[in-house]
Motif scaffolding. Structure first.
Motif, short mmCIF file in Angstrom:
data_model
loop_
_atom_site.label_atom_id
_atom_site.label_comp_id
_atom_site.label_asym_id
_atom_site.label_seq_id
_atom_site.Cartn_x
_atom_site.Cartn_y
_atom_site.Cartn_z
N TYR A 10 71.92 -41.01 88.72
CA TYR A 10 70.61 -41.17 88.12
C TYR A 10 70.79 -41.88 86.79
O TYR A 10 71.78 -41.63 86.07
N SER A 11 69.87 -42.75 86.46
CA SER A 11 69.89 -43.42 85.16
C SER A 11 68.46 -43.74 84.76
O SER A 11 67.71 -44.30 85.57
N ALA A 12 68.08 -43.41 83.55
CA ALA A 12 66.74 -43.77 83.08
C ALA A 12 66.79 -45.13 82.39
O ALA A 12 66.04 -46.04 82.74
N THR A 13 67.68 -45.28 81.42
CA THR A 13 67.67 -46.51 80.62
C THR A 13 68.85 -47.44 80.91
O THR A 13 69.09 -48.39 80.18
N GLY A 14 69.59 -47.16 81.99
CA GLY A 14 70.55 -48.14 82.50
C GLY A 14 72.00 -47.92 82.13
O GLY A 14 72.89 -48.57 82.70
N THR A 15 72.29 -47.01 81.21
CA THR A 15 73.68 -46.80 80.79
C THR A 15 74.52 -46.27 81.96
O THR A 15 75.58 -46.83 82.29
N THR A 16 74.05 -45.20 82.55
CA THR A 16 74.79 -44.57 83.66
C THR A 16 74.86 -45.51 84.85
O THR A 16 75.85 -45.54 85.58
N TYR A 17 73.81 -46.30 85.04
CA TYR A 17 73.81 -47.31 86.11
C TYR A 17 74.98 -48.28 85.94
O TYR A 17 75.67 -48.60 86.90
N PRO A 83 73.19 -39.10 83.21
CA PRO A 83 73.14 -38.93 81.76
C PRO A 83 73.12 -37.45 81.44
O PRO A 83 72.78 -36.63 82.30
N THR A 84 73.43 -37.10 80.22
CA THR A 84 73.30 -35.70 79.81
C THR A 84 71.86 -35.42 79.39
O THR A 84 71.17 -36.27 78.83
N ARG A 85 71.43 -34.24 79.71
CA ARG A 85 70.12 -33.72 79.28
C ARG A 85 70.39 -32.35 78.67
O ARG A 85 70.60 -31.40 79.40
N HIS A 124 79.11 -36.14 70.39
CA HIS A 124 79.41 -34.76 70.79
C HIS A 124 78.18 -34.14 71.44
O HIS A 124 77.91 -32.95 71.29
N GLY A 125 77.48 -34.97 72.16
CA GLY A 125 76.19 -34.57 72.73
C GLY A 125 76.26 -33.89 74.08
O GLY A 125 75.22 -33.62 74.67
N GLY A 126 77.49 -33.63 74.59
CA GLY A 126 77.55 -32.85 75.84
C GLY A 126 78.13 -33.57 77.04
O GLY A 126 77.82 -33.20 78.18
N THR A 167 78.84 -43.28 74.95
CA THR A 167 77.86 -42.82 73.96
C THR A 167 76.90 -43.98 73.68
O THR A 167 77.28 -44.97 73.07
N SER A 168 75.68 -43.85 74.15
CA SER A 168 74.78 -45.01 74.21
C SER A 168 73.82 -45.15 73.04
O SER A 168 73.02 -46.10 73.03
N ASN A 169 73.86 -44.19 72.10
CA ASN A 169 72.83 -44.20 71.05
C ASN A 169 71.43 -44.25 71.68
O ASN A 169 70.61 -45.10 71.36
C1 FMN Z 1 65.32 -35.08 77.62
C2 FMN Z 1 66.57 -35.72 77.11
C3 FMN Z 1 67.61 -34.91 76.70
C4 FMN Z 1 68.78 -35.50 76.20
N1 FMN Z 1 69.77 -34.67 75.78
C5 FMN Z 1 70.86 -35.21 75.19
C6 FMN Z 1 71.88 -34.38 74.67
O1 FMN Z 1 71.86 -33.15 74.79
N2 FMN Z 1 72.92 -34.97 74.05
C7 FMN Z 1 73.01 -36.33 73.90
O2 FMN Z 1 73.97 -36.81 73.30
N3 FMN Z 1 72.07 -37.14 74.42
C8 FMN Z 1 71.00 -36.62 75.06
N4 FMN Z 1 70.04 -37.43 75.58
C9 FMN Z 1 70.27 -38.90 75.57
C10 FMN Z 1 70.77 -39.46 76.90
O3 FMN Z 1 71.68 -38.60 77.54
C11 FMN Z 1 71.47 -40.81 76.66
O4 FMN Z 1 70.58 -41.70 76.03
C12 FMN Z 1 72.04 -41.43 77.90
O5 FMN Z 1 73.01 -42.38 77.56
C13 FMN Z 1 70.98 -42.10 78.76
O6 FMN Z 1 71.58 -42.59 79.94
P1 FMN Z 1 70.81 -43.64 80.85
O7 FMN Z 1 70.69 -44.90 80.02
O8 FMN Z 1 71.69 -43.81 82.04
O9 FMN Z 1 69.49 -43.05 81.18
C14 FMN Z 1 68.90 -36.90 76.12
C15 FMN Z 1 67.85 -37.71 76.57
C16 FMN Z 1 66.70 -37.12 77.06
C17 FMN Z 1 65.58 -38.02 77.53
#
Ligand code: FMN
Length: 208
Positions: A10-17, A83-85, A124-126, A167-169
């Motif tokens: 799964y990827s929302a903003t493309g990083t994990t993709y 991605p981490t949530r 260190h976001g998980g 770590t995607s910021n």
């Molecule tokens: C609801 C939500 C919770 C998130 N929780 C965390 C978190 O606990 N730690 C962290 O570092 N980033 C957190 N993020 C940021 C995403 O994990 C991060 O932007 C990720 O790289 C997005 O991946 P994607 O581009 O594949 O969607 C969260 C984002 C959302 C929308």
């Protein structure tokens, strides 16, 4: 026969993709037959539309087929990306995992080779907890978890033995070459170990 690897993410903003594409490349280069699959989006359209990066990635990935139970049944090895949530895998990936009961009850997930990668917004976001929490499901399946460890020099640079990560910021940064190389290595390692495992299973038992 080529080893069968499914990349399910799964990827929302493309990083994990992007990490998933790198894992696909690594597995393909190791000779695997790869199915590249996203899980179904569950978020409301308004939420997606309100985030430019999310809307853009939805468009970018519109032709990626959605994962099905058949992909899991077909695969010798499955590499999952999320991605981490809040330190956990996304609901979207979890929802897909929650549909696997019909395979689990038949024992069809036993001995699948499984591996996971992730991305987070902060350093260190998980990342580790997300992978470890996802791996819990694989224990219940009776799957065999293959982590990248430090089994290749790139892992000393990438720094996460649990799985490729970046770590995607919050989606602002695209995975760098180190993260992509780590994901390629993970794909290659999973395909190679799956090939060895399947070959061993097919080999006749030799009595001592
Ligand atoms: C609801 C939500 C919770 C998130 N929780 C965390 C978190 O606990 N730690 C962290 O570092 N980033 C957190 N993020 C940021 C995403 O994990 C991060 O932007 C990720 O790289 C997005 O991946 P994607 O581009 O594949 O969607 C969260 C984002 C959302 C929308």
């Amino acid at each position: 026969m080529a080893i069968k690897v499914a990349i399910i993410y799964y990827s929302a903003t493309g990083t994990t993709y992007r990490l998933a594409r790198a894992a696909e490349q690594g597995a393909s280069e190791a000779g695997a037959d790869v199915r590249f699959r996203k899980v179904r989006e569950l978020a409301p359209e308004e939420a997606i539309a309100s985030n430019q990066g999310w809307a853009a990635h939805r468009l970018e990935s519109q032709h990626v087929p959605e994962a099905s139970l058949d992909d899991l049944a077909w695969a010798d090895a499955v590499i999952f990306g999320t991605p981490t949530r809040y330190g956990l895998p996304t609901a979207q990936l979890k929802q897909f995992l929650d549909t696997t009961g019909p395979l689990w009850v038949k024992g069809a997930l036993v001995n699948k080779i499984c591996s996971a990668f992730t991305s987070s917004g902060t350093a260190h976001g998980g990342q580790e907890t997300t992978i470890v929490n996802l791996n819990t499901t694989f224990y219940h399946w009776g799957a065999i978890i293959v982590a990248p460890g430090y089994a290749d020099p790139i892992q000393f640079k990438a720094g996460n033995p649990y799985g490729a990560s970046f770590t995607s910021n919050n989606g602002a940064l695209k995975p760098d070459e180190t993260a992509l190389a780590s994901a390629r290595f993970q794909g290659k390692r999973v395909a190679e170990l799956a090939a060895q495992f399947v070959a061993g299973r097919l080999a006749p038992m030799v009595s001592p």
